[in-house]
Design a protein around this motif. Structure first.
Motif, mmCIF file in Angstrom:
data_model
loop_
_atom_site.group_PDB
_atom_site.id
_atom_site.type_symbol
_atom_site.label_atom_id
_atom_site.label_comp_id
_atom_site.label_asym_id
_atom_site.label_seq_id
_atom_site.Cartn_x
_atom_site.Cartn_y
_atom_site.Cartn_z
ATOM 1 N N ARG A 1 -30.246 1.813 -21.837
ATOM 2 C CA ARG A 1 -28.981 1.156 -22.096
ATOM 3 C C ARG A 1 -28.432 1.531 -23.416
ATOM 4 O O ARG A 1 -29.253 2.428 -23.959
ATOM 5 N N GLY A 2 -27.537 1.293 -24.132
ATOM 6 C CA GLY A 2 -26.813 1.705 -25.608
ATOM 7 C C GLY A 2 -25.574 2.294 -25.263
ATOM 8 O O GLY A 2 -25.163 2.525 -24.542
ATOM 9 N N GLU A 3 -25.219 3.242 -26.439
ATOM 10 C CA GLU A 3 -24.353 4.280 -26.380
ATOM 11 C C GLU A 3 -24.209 4.696 -26.415
ATOM 12 O O GLU A 3 -25.461 5.712 -26.867
ATOM 13 N N HIS A 4 -23.748 5.443 -24.983
ATOM 14 C CA HIS A 4 -23.285 6.778 -25.123
ATOM 15 C C HIS A 4 -22.414 7.387 -25.369
ATOM 16 O O HIS A 4 -21.344 6.276 -25.668
ATOM 17 N N GLU A 5 -22.165 8.560 -25.389
ATOM 18 C CA GLU A 5 -20.666 9.255 -25.761
ATOM 19 C C GLU A 5 -20.320 10.648 -24.684
ATOM 20 O O GLU A 5 -21.511 12.027 -24.383
ATOM 21 N N ILE A 6 -19.190 10.870 -24.003
ATOM 22 C CA ILE A 6 -18.514 12.206 -23.066
ATOM 23 C C ILE A 6 -18.319 12.353 -24.039
ATOM 24 O O ILE A 6 -16.774 12.605 -25.361
ATOM 25 N N VAL A 7 -18.948 14.304 -23.929
ATOM 26 C CA VAL A 7 -18.075 14.806 -25.776
ATOM 27 C C VAL A 7 -17.364 15.849 -25.118
ATOM 28 O O VAL A 7 -15.654 15.241 -26.319
ATOM 29 N N ASP A 8 -17.293 16.035 -24.493
ATOM 30 C CA ASP A 8 -16.297 17.808 -24.212
ATOM 31 C C ASP A 8 -16.328 17.806 -22.670
ATOM 32 O O ASP A 8 -17.509 17.373 -22.173
ATOM 33 N N LEU A 9 -15.241 18.976 -22.597
ATOM 34 C CA LEU A 9 -15.599 19.646 -21.222
ATOM 35 C C LEU A 9 -15.409 21.238 -21.654
ATOM 36 O O LEU A 9 -14.344 21.524 -22.587
ATOM 37 N N ARG A 10 -16.129 22.044 -20.608
ATOM 38 C CA ARG A 10 -16.628 22.954 -21.093
ATOM 39 C C ARG A 10 -16.019 23.271 -19.747
ATOM 40 O O ARG A 10 -16.886 23.844 -18.593
ATOM 41 N N VAL A 11 -15.085 25.331 -19.724
ATOM 42 C CA VAL A 11 -14.371 25.487 -18.855
ATOM 43 C C VAL A 11 -15.114 26.954 -18.909
ATOM 44 O O VAL A 11 -13.910 27.537 -19.781
ATOM 45 N N ARG A 12 -15.321 27.899 -18.239
ATOM 46 C CA ARG A 12 -16.168 29.122 -18.084
ATOM 47 C C ARG A 12 -16.049 29.604 -17.074
ATOM 48 O O ARG A 12 -16.039 29.430 -16.145
ATOM 49 N N ARG A 13 -15.350 31.247 -17.847
ATOM 50 C CA ARG A 13 -14.517 31.858 -17.435
ATOM 51 C C ARG A 13 -15.028 33.554 -17.101
ATOM 52 O O ARG A 13 -15.753 34.543 -18.280
ATOM 53 N N CYS A 14 -15.535 34.059 -16.209
ATOM 54 C CA CYS A 14 -16.160 34.779 -15.731
ATOM 55 C C CYS A 14 -16.074 35.724 -14.341
ATOM 56 O O CYS A 14 -16.737 35.391 -13.744
ATOM 57 N N PHE A 15 -15.539 36.902 -14.636
ATOM 58 C CA PHE A 15 -15.017 37.519 -13.421
ATOM 59 C C PHE A 15 -16.206 38.905 -12.817
ATOM 60 O O PHE A 15 -17.230 39.054 -13.590
ATOM 61 N N PRO A 16 -17.223 38.170 -11.901
ATOM 62 C CA PRO A 16 -18.381 39.617 -11.547
ATOM 63 C C PRO A 16 -18.203 40.477 -12.191
ATOM 64 O O PRO A 16 -17.638 41.571 -12.227
#
Length: 390
Positions: free
Chosen positions: A142-157
């Motif tokens: 319980r308590g206060e929580h936060e959704i901080v950010d969205l991170r999108v990672r790109r890496c072609f093999p």
């Protein structure tokens, strides 16, 4: 639409190490091989590998730099152990180039710790197209929580670089205490207590008990319907008025929550665990008593020693306020202050006093003069019928 606040490009150390290893092995093979054309073969292979790495690096760095994020659904306040849904839409705004090999994850800050979600993998996102990202989040605290950010990672093999775009969300949410369902026999806690301290009659004993009228509630005695007032109500006969005979400021039951846990307590971890369970039990007991038309008063001390006092009269509005308060409460280090609050409430003699204790030793054994009933941790759990986890 959210634009990325940061675009980071970092060296992929694994790919770089493989490139160096391949170059060293190729040079060694070209030097020690007796075949006259070994150096040419090694050179061709190295050139092919270098071309692949260069193309992969270009695709990683050049494709997918026009991503946008749209928020579809952010979770509101929820109960601990429940499941909340986060939905986002990732859009490739570029007109020609697709975004390849995307890995998306969100970060949640809970109790000071950063918790990454499982990655959502998108092999290809065509130009001017979008993909919906959805995560089901379960938080036990319980308590206060936060959704901080969205991170999108790109890496072609095979790429030498890893590109990452960060979309700030910064959405705060409150995890309320877990939902308990109590057995009906929990009301038996009041046997012998209600008549000793609370109101002693549920129907008028004389005409002078009448104090006014109010809206009809399920369970009210039909004999108390005030016909004249009911006829004037706009939604009659679906809405009725009944006579009120008792003072609504009187309390039937007063719950006092034990929040006293000293910093040097021997069993501090166990007491903190019991504290979390006692919060959920307290809300469940208030919900049960309100359903049985008891007037409930709830009292406790928070970490700074401030006394919190809430009257639970409306089963929806007041219980929501209570859950919001208990979601943020932290234990107080002074047990003496809790005992003083309990003694003061018991001395008023206005209502039956139930003490939601963190310890197995009943408080009235320590102070026999207190007219309270201690609900110990084992007793609390024996009254729980189920824990609602979704």
């Amino acid at each position: 639409m959210l634009k990325p606040t940061r675009n980071d490009a970092t060296l992929d150390h694994t790919t770089a190490a493989w490139c160096v290893a391949a170059l060293v092995v190729g040079i060694i093979v070209a030097q020690v091989s007796p075949h006259p054309d070994a150096s040419k073969v090694v050179a061709v292979l190295l050139l092919l590998g270098a071309g692949w790495v260069a193309a992969a690096t270009f695709l990683t760095h050049g494709a997918g730099d026009s991503l946008l994020c749209e928020v579809l659904r952010l979770p509101e306040d929820f109960h601990a152990l429940g499941i909340v849904t986060l939905r986002l839409r990732l859009v490739n705004a570029h007109r020609r180039r697709p975004a390849l090999f995307l890995q998306s994850h969100v970060r949640v800050r809970a109790d000071g710790r950063m918790l990454p979600s499982p990655p959502f993998i998108t092999p290809q996102l065509a130009p001017r197209e979008a993909v919906e990202l959805e995560w089901s989040i379960t938080i036990n605290m319980r308590g206060e929580h936060e959704i901080v950010d969205l991170r999108v990672r790109r890496c072609f093999p095979g790429s030498l670089v890893v590109c990452e775009q960060i979309f700030l969300l910064q959405h705060r949410m409150l995890a309320l205490p877990a939902v308990y369902r109590l057995q009906d026999r929990a009301v038996q806690l009041l046997i012998g207590r209600r008549h000793a301290a609370g109101r002693q009659h549920a129907s008028p004993a004389a005409m002078e008990d009448f104090i006014g009228v109010r809206s009809y509630r399920a369970g009210d005695n039909p004999r108390h319907i005030h016909l004249v007032t009911s006829l004037r109500m706009p939604e009659y006969p679906m809405e009725l008025a009944v006579r009120e005979f008792e003072d609504p400021t009187d309390d039937d039951v007063c719950l006092v929550l034990d929040t006293g846990i000293a910093e040097d307590e021997e069993d501090r971890e166990l007491l903190l665990y019991r504290h979390e369970k006692s919060l959920s039990f307290s809300v469940a007991l208030c919900r049960l008593l309100c359903g049985r038309k008891y007037r409930v008063r709830f009292r406790f001390l928070d970490a700074d020693g401030k006394a919190r006092d809430l009257r639970i009269q409306h089963p929806v509005r007041d219980l929501a306020r209570l859950e919001s308060l208990l979601a943020r409460v932290k234990p107080i280090s002074s047990r003496k202050a809790v005992q003083q609050l309990l003694g003061k409430q018991a001395g008023l003699g206005e209502a039956a006093v139930l003490f939601i204790s963190l310890r197995e030793i009943a408080e009235e054994r320590r102070q026999p003069r207190l007219a309270v009933l201690s609900v110990t941790p084992d007793w609390q759990m024996s009254l729980v019928r189920e824990v609602v986890d979704s």
